[in-house]
Design a protein around this motif. Sequence first.
Motif, PDB file in Angstrom:
ATOM      1  N   LYS A  21      -5.583   6.889 -24.489  1.00  0.00           N
ATOM      2  CA  LYS A  21      -4.965   8.065 -25.131  1.00  0.00           C
ATOM      3  C   LYS A  21      -3.549   8.275 -24.589  1.00  0.00           C
ATOM      4  CE  LYS A  21      -8.896   9.603 -27.091  1.00  0.00           C
ATOM      5  NZ  LYS A  21      -9.141   9.399 -28.522  1.00  0.00           N
ATOM      6  N   VAL A  62      -7.418  21.073 -25.407  1.00  0.00           N
ATOM      7  CA  VAL A  62      -8.165  19.833 -25.640  1.00  0.00           C
ATOM      8  C   VAL A  62      -8.008  18.905 -24.433  1.00  0.00           C
ATOM      9  CG1 VAL A  62      -8.499  17.919 -27.246  1.00  0.00           C
ATOM     10  CG2 VAL A  62      -7.640  20.116 -28.096  1.00  0.00           C
ATOM     11  N   LYS A 113      -8.888  15.061 -23.040  1.00  0.00           N
ATOM     12  CA  LYS A 113      -9.284  13.748 -23.550  1.00  0.00           C
ATOM     13  C   LYS A 113      -9.330  12.721 -22.429  1.00  0.00           C
ATOM     14  CE  LYS A 113      -7.456  14.367 -28.189  1.00  0.00           C
ATOM     15  NZ  LYS A 113      -6.678  13.817 -29.303  1.00  0.00           N
ATOM     16  N   VAL A 134     -13.725  13.503 -25.795  1.00  0.00           N
ATOM     17  CA  VAL A 134     -12.816  14.593 -26.171  1.00  0.00           C
ATOM     18  C   VAL A 134     -13.551  15.924 -26.066  1.00  0.00           C
ATOM     19  CG1 VAL A 134     -11.437  15.590 -28.044  1.00  0.00           C
ATOM     20  CG2 VAL A 134     -11.479  13.115 -27.704  1.00  0.00           C
ATOM     21  N   ILE A 137     -13.145  20.123 -26.405  1.00  0.00           N
ATOM     22  CA  ILE A 137     -12.320  21.255 -26.831  1.00  0.00           C
ATOM     23  C   ILE A 137     -12.833  22.472 -26.078  1.00  0.00           C
ATOM     24  CG2 ILE A 137     -11.624  22.697 -28.809  1.00  0.00           C
ATOM     25  CD1 ILE A 137     -11.889  20.070 -30.482  1.00  0.00           C
ATOM     26  N   GLU A 145      -4.105  18.277 -24.091  1.00  0.00           N
ATOM     27  CA  GLU A 145      -3.186  18.519 -25.217  1.00  0.00           C
ATOM     28  C   GLU A 145      -3.503  19.793 -25.964  1.00  0.00           C
ATOM     29  OE1 GLU A 145      -3.383  14.980 -27.731  1.00  0.00           O
ATOM     30  OE2 GLU A 145      -4.579  16.072 -29.167  1.00  0.00           O
ATOM     31  N   GLN A 146      -2.471  20.250 -26.628  1.00  0.00           N
ATOM     32  CA  GLN A 146      -2.501  21.468 -27.423  1.00  0.00           C
ATOM     33  C   GLN A 146      -3.513  21.302 -28.563  1.00  0.00           C
ATOM     34  OE1 GLN A 146       1.100  21.355 -29.597  1.00  0.00           O
ATOM     35  NE2 GLN A 146       0.716  23.251 -30.699  1.00  0.00           N
ATOM     36  N   PHE A 147      -4.226  22.372 -28.861  1.00  0.00           N
ATOM     37  CA  PHE A 147      -5.195  22.365 -29.955  1.00  0.00           C
ATOM     38  C   PHE A 147      -4.462  22.513 -31.288  1.00  0.00           C
ATOM     39  CE2 PHE A 147      -8.004  24.704 -32.875  1.00  0.00           C
ATOM     40  CZ  PHE A 147      -9.133  23.881 -32.864  1.00  0.00           C
ATOM     41  N   LEU A 148      -4.825  21.662 -32.242  1.00  0.00           N
ATOM     42  CA  LEU A 148      -4.208  21.737 -33.572  1.00  0.00           C
ATOM     43  C   LEU A 148      -5.215  22.320 -34.553  1.00  0.00           C
ATOM     44  CD1 LEU A 148      -2.685  18.143 -33.656  1.00  0.00           C
ATOM     45  CD2 LEU A 148      -1.392  20.261 -33.397  1.00  0.00           C
ATOM     46  N   GLU A 170      -8.876  17.795 -41.072  1.00  0.00           N
ATOM     47  CA  GLU A 170      -8.612  16.404 -40.690  1.00  0.00           C
ATOM     48  C   GLU A 170      -8.609  15.467 -41.899  1.00  0.00           C
ATOM     49  OE1 GLU A 170     -10.616  14.889 -37.084  1.00  0.00           O
ATOM     50  OE2 GLU A 170     -11.115  16.991 -36.769  1.00  0.00           O
ATOM     51  N   LYS A 176     -17.850  14.942 -39.409  1.00  0.00           N
ATOM     52  CA  LYS A 176     -18.307  14.498 -38.089  1.00  0.00           C
ATOM     53  C   LYS A 176     -19.516  15.248 -37.545  1.00  0.00           C
ATOM     54  CE  LYS A 176     -14.392  12.156 -36.081  1.00  0.00           C
ATOM     55  NZ  LYS A 176     -13.122  12.473 -36.761  1.00  0.00           N
ATOM     56  N   MET A 210      -4.245  15.651 -38.472  1.00  0.00           N
ATOM     57  CA  MET A 210      -4.605  17.044 -38.720  1.00  0.00           C
ATOM     58  C   MET A 210      -3.593  17.551 -39.736  1.00  0.00           C
ATOM     59  SD  MET A 210      -6.871  19.291 -37.853  1.00  0.00           S
ATOM     60  CE  MET A 210      -7.477  19.251 -36.173  1.00  0.00           C
ATOM     61  N   ILE A 246      -3.595  13.096 -34.583  1.00  0.00           N
ATOM     62  CA  ILE A 246      -4.572  13.394 -33.526  1.00  0.00           C
ATOM     63  C   ILE A 246      -4.831  12.136 -32.712  1.00  0.00           C
ATOM     64  CG2 ILE A 246      -6.955  14.055 -33.057  1.00  0.00           C
ATOM     65  CD1 ILE A 246      -6.968  15.663 -35.547  1.00  0.00           C
ATOM     66  N   GLU A 247      -4.951  11.038 -33.414  1.00  0.00           N
ATOM     67  CA  GLU A 247      -5.269   9.792 -32.712  1.00  0.00           C
ATOM     68  C   GLU A 247      -4.980   8.598 -33.596  1.00  0.00           C
ATOM     69  OE1 GLU A 247      -9.399   8.915 -32.190  1.00  0.00           O
ATOM     70  OE2 GLU A 247      -9.906   9.575 -34.215  1.00  0.00           O
TER      71      GLU A 247
HETATM   72  P1  AMP Z   1     -10.501  11.758 -30.976  1.00  0.00           P
HETATM   73  O1  AMP Z   1     -11.485  11.024 -30.120  1.00  0.00           O
HETATM   74  O2  AMP Z   1      -9.114  11.776 -30.458  1.00  0.00           O
HETATM   75  O3  AMP Z   1     -10.674  11.389 -32.412  1.00  0.00           O
HETATM   76  O4  AMP Z   1     -10.984  13.273 -30.996  1.00  0.00           O
HETATM   77  C1  AMP Z   1     -12.250  13.608 -31.514  1.00  0.00           C
HETATM   78  C2  AMP Z   1     -12.151  14.830 -32.357  1.00  0.00           C
HETATM   79  O5  AMP Z   1     -11.691  15.934 -31.577  1.00  0.00           O
HETATM   80  C3  AMP Z   1     -11.151  14.720 -33.494  1.00  0.00           C
HETATM   81  O6  AMP Z   1     -11.665  14.099 -34.608  1.00  0.00           O
HETATM   82  C4  AMP Z   1     -10.835  16.185 -33.730  1.00  0.00           C
HETATM   83  O7  AMP Z   1     -11.869  16.768 -34.500  1.00  0.00           O
HETATM   84  C5  AMP Z   1     -10.881  16.778 -32.364  1.00  0.00           C
HETATM   85  N1  AMP Z   1      -9.539  16.853 -31.782  1.00  0.00           N
HETATM   86  C6  AMP Z   1      -8.914  15.907 -31.038  1.00  0.00           C
HETATM   87  N2  AMP Z   1      -7.689  16.304 -30.667  1.00  0.00           N
HETATM   88  C7  AMP Z   1      -7.527  17.535 -31.182  1.00  0.00           C
HETATM   89  C8  AMP Z   1      -6.464  18.493 -31.150  1.00  0.00           C
HETATM   90  N3  AMP Z   1      -5.333  18.250 -30.483  1.00  0.00           N
HETATM   91  N4  AMP Z   1      -6.635  19.650 -31.801  1.00  0.00           N
HETATM   92  C9  AMP Z   1      -7.782  19.911 -32.459  1.00  0.00           C
HETATM   93  N5  AMP Z   1      -8.814  19.071 -32.521  1.00  0.00           N
HETATM   94  C10 AMP Z   1      -8.698  17.888 -31.891  1.00  0.00           C
END
Ligand code: AMP
Length: 424
Positions: A107, A147, A149, A159, A161, A191-194, A198, A220, A279, A288-289
């Motif tokens: 990440k 968040v 990670k 991850v 939240i 990281e900041q929550f968005l 999605e 999900k 997002m 986000i990723e």
């Molecule tokens: P990731 O493994 O990075 O895909 O994160 C898993 C899930 O966490 C994502 O599909 C989002 O639903 C949620 N998520 C990750 N990062 C954020 C973020 N910065 N803000 C809000 N939700 C997030």
Amino acid sequence: MNILILGSGGRESAFAWKIAQSAKCQKLFIAPGNAGTGQYGTNVNLKVTDFAGIKTFVLNNDINLVLVGPEEPLVKGVHDFFLNDEQLKSIPVVGPQQEAAQLEGSKDFSKQFMERHNIPTAAYKTFTKDTLQNGLAYLATAGLPIVLKADGLAAGKGVLICTTLEEARQELTEMLAEAKFGDASSSVVIEQFLQGIELSVFVMTDGKNYKILPEAKDYKRIGEGDTGLNTGGMGSVSPVPFADAAYMKKVEERVIIPTIEGLKKDNIPYKGFIFIGLMNSDGEPWVIEYNCRMGDPETESVMPRIQSDFVDLLLGVAEGNLDQKELIISDKTAATVVMVAGGYPGEYLKNKVITGTENIHESIVFHAGTSIDGENIISTGGRILAITTLQDTMFAALQQATADASRIYYDGMYFRRDIGFDLL
Ligand code: AMP
Ligand code: GLY
């Protein structure tokens, strides 16, 4: 040509289904595959990380192209293994090399990449065990929710939240000081929550040219109305109404082009798929990723919408002439409903006999966690089947996929009946 697909899930079933339709494919093999992939090719009893075994198989069976489904072999360097081997180096692998696979495998690497190339993403900082105190201090200044990670691959669980400062402090400490996710959490990105909805965007690239595949929305959570625990994905829909031409233009200009150009500037070769998890916040795309592979269950909805010869597109990636290949996309809607085991995503039931798949005529039954036991198809994984249909309207697609899922039975059978209905 002869093609080997690595993987055993619904994604690889969808790849196999599509590739088997190409006149360019003579023999198709799937390693290890599942009870369904045998309809499209030959299953091979090999683990996706058994590189030596894959080498022997590829050489003995005159394989001309390898398509890698999951991230693990990519992050472990299967593509590099081919390039560094005299006998294998001329056989193309679709899926990035180890360095680029860090876009998913780390990440911190992916956040630095986005920062360097001005790709919109949430503000972040990375901490290690040695800087835990700084991390705790940073948490106190960051807003909530926040968040956390785990830097490395953590089987989709890394991850968190957090909605309270106390929870965030506790989790950060467990991740860094107590190795909650093992090595994967030796670094943690905060990281900041968005806020928003999605979207999964898929790009195929040869490293210079790219094609944007159909986008999809993934569901999900285990429960209807997006409630309960996170899963690998309970369903998907493509196209996604809010991802209209104007929105996708923003995604292309702000995210896709800077990503491809960024890889070039950083001298990072990339041949394969880039899965951009976005997002959508008030019409603006934020990354986000990245994943270095296609999504599952998104691929099950994406493949049926591709009308062009998929093998020809794979060859474009392999040969570096993707710009000369044709990508025609159906404007119909694909919907996928994932059928899971009782108990999933926790401890779940296994070895249950699956019946009724022969009654499905309007949908494709993509297998995931299944195997053959004598006369029976039995469940072996948490996600068991993905039921996909392609219809003229979104409503028809959602109804058909849901109706067809209910024609299948096994002990503990569960699927969500609300996949995609939020988009109508
Ligand atoms: P990731 O493994 O990075 O895909 O994160 C898993 C899930 O966490 C994502 O599909 C989002 O639903 C949620 N998520 C990750 N990062 C954020 C973020 N910065 N803000 C809000 N939700 C997030
Ligand atoms: N569906 C999300 C993923 O494949 O990671």
